[in-house]
Design a protein around this motif. Structure first.
Motif, PDB file in Angstrom:
ATOM      1  N   VAL A  72      -7.994  -9.562 -10.658  1.00 59.14           N
ATOM      2  CA  VAL A  72      -7.984  -8.393  -9.773  1.00 59.14           C
ATOM      3  C   VAL A  72      -7.277  -7.226 -10.456  1.00 59.14           C
ATOM      4  O   VAL A  72      -6.455  -7.421 -11.354  1.00 59.14           O
ATOM      5  CB  VAL A  72      -7.309  -8.704  -8.413  1.00 59.14           C
ATOM      6  N   PRO A  73      -7.580  -5.993 -10.046  1.00 59.05           N
ATOM      7  CA  PRO A  73      -6.863  -4.853 -10.629  1.00 59.05           C
ATOM      8  C   PRO A  73      -5.379  -4.868 -10.277  1.00 59.05           C
ATOM      9  O   PRO A  73      -5.002  -5.217  -9.148  1.00 59.05           O
ATOM     10  CB  PRO A  73      -7.567  -3.639 -10.017  1.00 59.05           C
ATOM     11  N   ILE A  74      -4.552  -4.495 -11.239  1.00 61.21           N
ATOM     12  CA  ILE A  74      -3.103  -4.417 -11.060  1.00 61.21           C
ATOM     13  C   ILE A  74      -2.686  -2.968 -11.258  1.00 61.21           C
ATOM     14  O   ILE A  74      -3.026  -2.351 -12.273  1.00 61.21           O
ATOM     15  CB  ILE A  74      -2.368  -5.316 -12.071  1.00 61.21           C
ATOM     16  N   GLN A 106      -6.297  -7.009  -4.807  1.00 58.12           N
ATOM     17  CA  GLN A 106      -5.629  -6.083  -5.723  1.00 58.12           C
ATOM     18  C   GLN A 106      -4.118  -6.311  -5.642  1.00 58.12           C
ATOM     19  O   GLN A 106      -3.618  -6.817  -4.633  1.00 58.12           O
ATOM     20  CB  GLN A 106      -5.965  -4.625  -5.415  1.00 58.12           C
ATOM     21  N   LEU A 107      -3.431  -5.954  -6.707  1.00 59.06           N
ATOM     22  CA  LEU A 107      -1.976  -6.099  -6.790  1.00 59.06           C
ATOM     23  C   LEU A 107      -1.352  -4.740  -7.044  1.00 59.06           C
ATOM     24  O   LEU A 107      -1.769  -4.019  -7.961  1.00 59.06           O
ATOM     25  CB  LEU A 107      -1.610  -7.065  -7.924  1.00 59.06           C
ATOM     26  N   ALA A 108      -0.369  -4.379  -6.224  1.00 56.98           N
ATOM     27  CA  ALA A 108       0.366  -3.126  -6.397  1.00 56.98           C
ATOM     28  C   ALA A 108       1.838  -3.449  -6.639  1.00 56.98           C
ATOM     29  O   ALA A 108       2.446  -4.203  -5.864  1.00 56.98           O
ATOM     30  CB  ALA A 108       0.215  -2.242  -5.165  1.00 56.98           C
ATOM     31  N   LEU A 109       2.408  -2.891  -7.698  1.00 57.97           N
ATOM     32  CA  LEU A 109       3.804  -3.131  -8.053  1.00 57.97           C
ATOM     33  C   LEU A 109       4.648  -1.921  -7.681  1.00 57.97           C
ATOM     34  O   LEU A 109       4.315  -0.795  -8.048  1.00 57.97           O
ATOM     35  CB  LEU A 109       3.943  -3.415  -9.541  1.00 57.97           C
ATOM     36  N   LEU A 163      -1.719  -7.524  -2.446  1.00 56.01           N
ATOM     37  CA  LEU A 163      -0.460  -8.182  -2.790  1.00 56.01           C
ATOM     38  C   LEU A 163       0.499  -7.121  -3.310  1.00 56.01           C
ATOM     39  O   LEU A 163       0.149  -6.347  -4.210  1.00 56.01           O
ATOM     40  CB  LEU A 163      -0.678  -9.255  -3.857  1.00 56.01           C
ATOM     41  N   ILE A 164       1.690  -7.068  -2.726  1.00 58.20           N
ATOM     42  CA  ILE A 164       2.712  -6.114  -3.153  1.00 58.20           C
ATOM     43  C   ILE A 164       3.846  -6.880  -3.816  1.00 58.20           C
ATOM     44  O   ILE A 164       4.552  -7.654  -3.158  1.00 58.20           O
ATOM     45  CB  ILE A 164       3.232  -5.286  -1.964  1.00 58.20           C
ATOM     46  N   ASP A 165       3.979  -6.714  -5.119  1.00 56.82           N
ATOM     47  CA  ASP A 165       4.974  -7.380  -5.954  1.00 56.82           C
ATOM     48  C   ASP A 165       4.722  -8.889  -6.040  1.00 56.82           C
ATOM     49  O   ASP A 165       4.079  -9.481  -5.177  1.00 56.82           O
ATOM     50  CB  ASP A 165       6.398  -7.057  -5.511  1.00 56.82           C
TER      51      ASP A 165
END
Length: 276
Positions: free
Chosen positions: A87-89, A64-67, A41-43
């Motif tokens: 999940v890891p952020i 996982q989540l990437a901002l 997931l992106i943003d």
């Protein structure tokens, strides 16, 4: 009190699910996107659109989540993701501490995007790994100092957060450095991509061409400002000469968003050059 008009639309472009959240307050409206691909997931969109985005997230096998950066319209639902998935952020190393506290920003931004709850994040490495791909985490400061973009080595897709937004930038936040934005745009065109996923413009099939158009636009503006600078124009005079009008967001934001910030960033660059 104010009322928000809200909606969400889900589309699939290539292998990416694109959720476009829309919010409007007193006639001022914005869109913001969250993207999902290969477990990543992106943003997360804004907290003001929490119900809309959470309905999207609940259907996804998020790993996982990437901002792209810590702004509230991108990280607003990260706390919910943490509470409900564990999940890891990931966020830029400089913003791990900032994200651990509730967001603080002006009321006009709270009205549009809501209040961003605190969450625990960890810093990026040089890459992200998903089931089918390795992703380059590219430092692309300018819009913010903590801004990153993501490049999928397998598909050649580029996720640019708020680096692009639109070709002809007219106003920027006071914290944005347009000189650094231009350098970051030039940096990503070294990668082999065509499509771009922008967190405000969405899926852009001819993304590489649009990025190159923005580079050309900013370089032309830089040269125009340079000429006026050497002629001794003031910041106000340059702003009136380069930009045809004052934009509503400038007044609403108390000049936190302004064309002047573009002018002053280039002037600072010219001044530094003259000192070398």
């Amino acid at each position: 009190m104010f009322e928000r008009e809200k909606s969400i639309e889900i589309q699939r472009n290539r292998d990416v699910q694109c959720a476009q959240g829309k919010v409007a307050v007193q006639g001022i409206g914005m869109s913001v996107y969250s993207f999902f691909v290969d477990g990543l997931l992106i943003d997360t969109g804004s907290y003001s659109l929490s119900q809309e985005f959470q309905s999207f997230f609940k259907e996804l096998p998020i790993e996982q989540l990437a901002l792209t950066h810590s702004h509230e319209d991108h990280s607003g639902n990260a706390a919910w993701i943490q509470q409900h998935t564990g999940v890891p952020i990931y966020v830029h190393r400089d913003s791990v501490g900032l994200c651990a506290k509730d967001g603080e920003y002006p009321f006009y931004r709270q009205a549009l995007w809501g209040e961003r709850p605190a969450f625990m994040a960890q810093p990026f490495g040089d890459t992200l790994q998903t089931n089918l791909a390795t992703w380059d985490v590219i430092e692309t400061p300018g819009h913010t100092t903590d801004h990153v973009s993501f490049y999928n080595r397998e598909t050649g897709a580029m996720f640019t957060g708020d680096l692009y937004i639109q070709t002809k930038t007219k106003v920027v936040l006071d914290e944005e450095n347009i000189v650094h934005t231009l350098a970051s745009l030039k940096k990503i065109v070294n990668y082999d991509f065509e499509v771009v996923y922008c967190c405000h413009a969405g899926f852009i099939a001819d993304g590489r061409a649009k990025i190159q158009e923005k580079i050309a636009y900013l370089e032309e503006m830089e040269e125009n400002i340079r000429q006026l600078f050497h002629k001794g124009y003031s910041v106000d005079e340059m702003t009136k000469s380069i930009f045809s009008r004052e934009y509503p967001i400038t007044k609403v934001s108390g000049e936190q968003w302004s064309s002047k910030h573009i002018i002053t960033a280039f002037i600072n660059q010219f001044t530094q050059e003259s000192l070398k």
